[in-house]
Scaffold this active site. Structure first.
Site, mmCIF file in Angstrom:
data_model
loop_
_atom_site.group_PDB
_atom_site.id
_atom_site.type_symbol
_atom_site.label_atom_id
_atom_site.label_comp_id
_atom_site.label_asym_id
_atom_site.label_seq_id
_atom_site.Cartn_x
_atom_site.Cartn_y
_atom_site.Cartn_z
ATOM 1 N N HIS A 203 -28.650 -0.813 18.022
ATOM 2 C CA HIS A 203 -29.781 -0.167 17.366
ATOM 3 C C HIS A 203 -29.898 -0.574 15.907
ATOM 4 O O HIS A 203 -30.982 -0.547 15.342
ATOM 5 C CB HIS A 203 -29.723 1.337 17.607
ATOM 6 C CG HIS A 203 -30.017 1.607 19.051
ATOM 7 N ND1 HIS A 203 -29.022 1.617 19.990
ATOM 8 C CD2 HIS A 203 -31.194 1.742 19.703
ATOM 9 C CE1 HIS A 203 -29.579 1.788 21.180
ATOM 10 N NE2 HIS A 203 -30.889 1.862 21.036
ATOM 11 N N ARG A 310 -38.924 5.664 19.974
ATOM 12 C CA ARG A 310 -37.513 6.067 19.978
ATOM 13 C C ARG A 310 -37.363 7.209 18.976
ATOM 14 O O ARG A 310 -37.123 6.971 17.793
ATOM 15 C CB ARG A 310 -36.620 4.895 19.536
ATOM 16 C CG ARG A 310 -36.428 3.798 20.557
ATOM 17 C CD ARG A 310 -35.422 2.792 20.032
ATOM 18 N NE ARG A 310 -35.003 1.838 21.029
ATOM 19 C CZ ARG A 310 -35.542 0.626 21.192
ATOM 20 N NH1 ARG A 310 -36.524 0.227 20.430
ATOM 21 N NH2 ARG A 310 -35.068 -0.198 22.122
ATOM 22 N N ARG A 346 -40.355 9.125 23.773
ATOM 23 C CA ARG A 346 -39.114 9.312 24.542
ATOM 24 C C ARG A 346 -38.318 10.435 23.909
ATOM 25 O O ARG A 346 -38.132 10.452 22.683
ATOM 26 C CB ARG A 346 -38.299 8.024 24.537
ATOM 27 C CG ARG A 346 -37.045 8.122 25.388
ATOM 28 C CD ARG A 346 -36.348 6.810 25.539
ATOM 29 N NE ARG A 346 -35.639 6.421 24.332
ATOM 30 C CZ ARG A 346 -34.967 5.282 24.216
ATOM 31 N NH1 ARG A 346 -34.928 4.423 25.214
ATOM 32 N NH2 ARG A 346 -34.335 4.999 23.101
ATOM 33 N N GLU A 445 -33.042 2.375 33.392
ATOM 34 C CA GLU A 445 -32.019 1.664 32.619
ATOM 35 C C GLU A 445 -30.621 1.881 33.172
ATOM 36 O O GLU A 445 -29.652 1.432 32.580
ATOM 37 C CB GLU A 445 -32.117 2.005 31.122
ATOM 38 C CG GLU A 445 -32.195 3.459 30.800
ATOM 39 C CD GLU A 445 -32.487 3.750 29.320
ATOM 40 O OE1 GLU A 445 -32.411 2.846 28.488
ATOM 41 O OE2 GLU A 445 -32.782 4.922 29.021
ATOM 42 N N ASN A 468 -32.279 -3.340 27.909
ATOM 43 C CA ASN A 468 -31.064 -3.415 27.073
ATOM 44 C C ASN A 468 -29.891 -2.734 27.779
ATOM 45 O O ASN A 468 -28.795 -3.278 27.871
ATOM 46 C CB ASN A 468 -31.282 -2.724 25.721
ATOM 47 C CG ASN A 468 -32.447 -3.296 24.958
ATOM 48 O OD1 ASN A 468 -32.834 -4.419 25.199
ATOM 49 N ND2 ASN A 468 -33.011 -2.523 24.048
ATOM 50 N N ASP A 469 -30.157 -1.516 28.240
ATOM 51 C CA ASP A 469 -29.090 -0.798 28.938
ATOM 52 C C ASP A 469 -28.935 -1.273 30.375
ATOM 53 O O ASP A 469 -27.822 -1.374 30.885
ATOM 54 C CB ASP A 469 -29.357 0.714 28.908
ATOM 55 C CG ASP A 469 -28.914 1.317 27.589
ATOM 56 O OD1 ASP A 469 -27.795 0.992 27.143
ATOM 57 O OD2 ASP A 469 -29.672 2.083 26.985
ATOM 58 N N ARG A 479 -23.211 -3.738 25.678
ATOM 59 C CA ARG A 479 -24.244 -4.428 24.912
ATOM 60 C C ARG A 479 -23.891 -4.605 23.444
ATOM 61 O O ARG A 479 -24.517 -5.374 22.743
ATOM 62 C CB ARG A 479 -25.593 -3.702 25.056
ATOM 63 C CG ARG A 479 -25.667 -2.358 24.391
ATOM 64 C CD ARG A 479 -26.911 -1.579 24.802
ATOM 65 N NE ARG A 479 -27.965 -1.598 23.801
ATOM 66 C CZ ARG A 479 -29.039 -0.812 23.818
ATOM 67 N NH1 ARG A 479 -29.232 0.033 24.827
ATOM 68 N NH2 ARG A 479 -29.932 -0.871 22.883
ATOM 69 N N CYS A 516 -39.659 -2.354 28.082
ATOM 70 C CA CYS A 516 -39.597 -2.107 26.642
ATOM 71 C C CYS A 516 -38.274 -2.542 26.017
ATOM 72 O O CYS A 516 -38.063 -2.353 24.831
ATOM 73 C CB CYS A 516 -39.843 -0.621 26.353
ATOM 74 S SG CYS A 516 -38.595 0.448 27.068
HETATM 75 C C1 PEP Z 1 -33.258 -0.087 26.618
HETATM 76 O O1 PEP Z 1 -32.147 0.326 26.964
HETATM 77 O O2 PEP Z 1 -33.724 -1.192 26.954
HETATM 78 C C2 PEP Z 1 -34.104 0.724 25.738
HETATM 79 C C3 PEP Z 1 -35.340 0.391 25.464
HETATM 80 O O3 PEP Z 1 -33.524 1.813 25.175
HETATM 81 P P1 PEP Z 1 -32.556 1.698 23.885
HETATM 82 O O4 PEP Z 1 -32.530 0.267 23.437
HETATM 83 O O5 PEP Z 1 -33.099 2.604 22.856
HETATM 84 O O6 PEP Z 1 -31.256 2.142 24.446
HETATM 85 MG MG MG Z 2 -31.621 2.416 26.566
#
Ligand code: PEP
Ligand code: MG
Length: 603
Positions: A203, A310, A346, A445, A468-469, A479, A516
């Site tokens: 993040h 977010r 979210r 995710e 991402n997750d 990650r 996303c």
């Molecule tokens: C993701 O996991 O792809 C996502 C958009 O959520 P975050 O990156 O905030 O965990």
């Molecule tokens: Mg995520």
């Protein structure tokens, strides 16, 4: 000896991974952007020492107040007046005579050193606040905790978590970078970030990207190879750093900077044009936002609404939980910037690499697999409830939707929907209006949600794929781990097959699906994602025009052909070679002037 006297340092080149693209040149500053709070020293002081302890207290208040005012000003400039207002209370609390009296009594009567006295006084006063009926005062308890933390920081280090004296135009070099530190860099003229560890989807990286700060991660031993004062060129296109470069390299990069500028201004011509492929297939391009500044940036490039808000980033720049009314104001401000587009909000997704300073969580062996997302909210129903009420109230007047993070299956989804219904019931009973048909979506995710997408589709209005997750859980590769860099690969065949299946199933069930995660913001992936069937992407505002350019340079049939060929491959390296080769033949970004010894992985 100056650095230039040392021939081994001349034009040293260091490799890293591109986390946020761009070019920068500046003077390096080494600092620690990952310092967590340290233990509080405790000792008995003599009668004679007590006045000195109080002098230290008064000095800490002055310094912490100055620091807080500076943060408030930066937040006001970059995020807005509403966001800055919340610091006001803390400034008042810091100056509060009751706090000073309590500390004084503990130093003089109980013979405590000032650090222990501050800690104790804050505990006493916040317990008092927390016991009060009035919710306004109850919420001030967390402000007090933050005030205490700031005072202890001053007493322990004589400074803020990062050097307060970052010179304008510097390049920050740090071992690690906490997400909560990134907003502090904004407005300080930081030109680039060089991080020894970090990751492409942490993040901190997402925030740096949204602020448009070029950033390289996984730069091995950067803080030993670069010294404060070194002149550095950060090439966050090819993934390399030149330390004290010779004039020829400086000149070449100056030219590249100009070319990049030309490319970026050409992209501005796309703002008013639709995001359609060369053969007319429309792709919805929404924005990922975290703060008001992102919403402003998203509106300036005409994003079609917000695909992912977010909200944890709103919470992260505060020093305490924002109240329901404060949240309402933040969300409204974002929704207004993007109207008439929809803002998908979210609910809070904290935990793992998104901690809140004022909401310490018990340590866990595997925080990414622990109490986070909806699980954390179910365990803290008042946080969820106040957030849902704020969103629902806003839905009465603005097009907003609710997005549920880290859903792991039907039971959790139904439980979340029940809480939303309960919040609606409470608002109705209080005579407050909201949109009863507010759309509810689930993040996909976790592998379990991906497996169950057909069943989940019967219970939600839309999906948003959090790649991402999803990648980290599908590949069992953290990650944010430096060691997992080559393992965590969104082009793994398992990931591609899951993405293809998700779009297929959601489309069959008639449920809109968007993506996303960070791969949506990387033009290297755009053609493949379109070919896999995605017709909606939510991207970082700073990359939206790059993605639009990639969409507008693609034929749908070519994209589908690429996806077909990728789906036939079962090796990550074969897929990567195919996708990168296809990209390099189309990439509009000027090539870096000096050949890199290794090809940087794209982000
Ligand atoms: C993701 O996991 O792809 C996502 C958009 O959520 P975050 O990156 O905030 O965990
Ligand atoms: Mg995520």
């Amino acid at each position: 000896m100056s650095n230039t006297d040392n021939p081994t340092l001349a034009a040293a080149m260091i490799l890293g991974e591109v986390a946020s693209t761009g070019l920068a040149r500046g003077s390096a500053v080494l600092c620690d952007c990952a310092r967590r709070s340290t233990a509080i020293p405790r000792r008995e002081v003599s009668e004679a020492e007590a006045p000195t302890e109080m002098e230290r207290f008064d000095a800490a208040v002055v310094a912490a107040e100055g620091d807080l005012l500076a943060v408030q000003n930066r937040v006001r400039r970059s995020l807005g007046e509403d966001e800055a207002e919340v610091f006001e209370v803390q400034i008042l609390l810091m100056r509060d005579v009751e706090l000073r009296d309590a500390v004084r009594a503990l130093c003089f009567d109980k013979r405590m050193n000032v650090e222990a006295a501050v800690d104790e006084a804050i505990k006493q006063l916040s317990a008092l606040f927390a016991s009060l009926e009035d919710p306004y005062f109850r919420e001030r308890a967390s402000d007090l905790h933050d005030v205490g933390r700031r005072l202890l920081d001053q007493l322990a280090q004589g400074g803020a978590p990062i050097s307060p004296a970052l010179p304008d135009g510097c390049v920050v070099v740090t071992g690690d970078l906490l997400a909560s530190v990134v907003p502090q860099l904004e407005g300080r003229g930081v030109r680039a970030l060089i991080v020894e560890r970090g990751g492409l989807t942490t993040h901190a990286t997402i925030l740096a990207r949204s602020l448009g700060i070029p950033m390289l991660v996984h730069v091995a031993n950067a803080s030993e190879r670069i010294r404060s004062g070194d002149q550095v060129i950060v090439d966050a296109l090819a993934g390399r750093i030149f330390v004290n470069p010779e004039a020829a390299i400086v000149d070449k990069y100056a030219q590249l900077q100009v070319d990049l500028q030309v490319h970026r201004s050409a992209l501005k011509d796309l703002v008013e044009l639709p995001a359609i492929t060369l053969d007319g297939c429309a792709i919805k391009l929404a924005a990922n936002v975290g703060q008001t500044a992102d919403a402003v940036a998203a509106a300036s490039v005409k994003a079609e609404g917000v695909g992912l808000y977010r909200t944890e980033f709103v919470f992260m720049v505060q020093n305490r939980f924002p109240s329901e009314d404060e949240q309402y104001k933040f969300y409204r401000s974002t929704a207004e910037h993007l109207q008439p587009g929809e803002t998908v909000i979210r609910v809070l997704d904290v935990g793992s690499d998104k901690p809140l300073n004022y909401f310490p969580l018990p340590p866990e062996g595997n925080p990414a697999l622990g109490c986070r997302g909806m699980r954390l909210l179910f365990a803290n129903p008042t946080i969820l409830h106040s957030q849902l009420r704020a969103i629902l109230r806003l839905s009465a007047s603005h097009p907003v939707a609710i997005l549920l993070p880290m859903i792991d299956g039907l039971d959790e989804l139904r439980a979340a929907k029940a809480v939303i219904e309960q919040a609606k019931g409470d608002l109705a009973a209080a005579g407050q209006s909201f949109n009863p048909g507010i759309r509810i979506g689930a993040m996909i995710e976790t592998p379990s949600a991906a497996m169950l997408i057909a069943q989940l589709a019967d219970e939600v209005d839309f999906f948003s794929v959090g790649s991402n997750d999803l990648v980290q859980f599908l590949l069992a590769a953290d990650r944010i781990s430096e060691q997992m860099v080559s393992t965590y690969d969104p082009l793994h065949p398992a990931v591609i097959q899951v993405l293809a299946r998700l779009v297929r199933t959601a489309t069959r069930k008639g449920k809109p699906i968007s993506l996303c995660g960070e791969i949506a913001s990387d033009p290297v992936y755009t053609k493949l994602l379109i070919g896999l069937g995605f017709r909606s992407l939510s991207v970082s505002p700073g990359r939206l025009l790059d993605i639009k350019h990639a969409i507008r340079s693609t034929h749908l049939c070519d994209a589908e052909d690429l996806a077909r060929r990728v789906l036939q491959l079962s090796s990550t390296s074969d897929i990567r070679a195919l996708v990168l080769d296809d990209w390099h033949r189309r990439s509009p970004v000027p090539s870096p002037p000096v050949e890199s010894p290794t090809s940087a992985r794209h982000s």
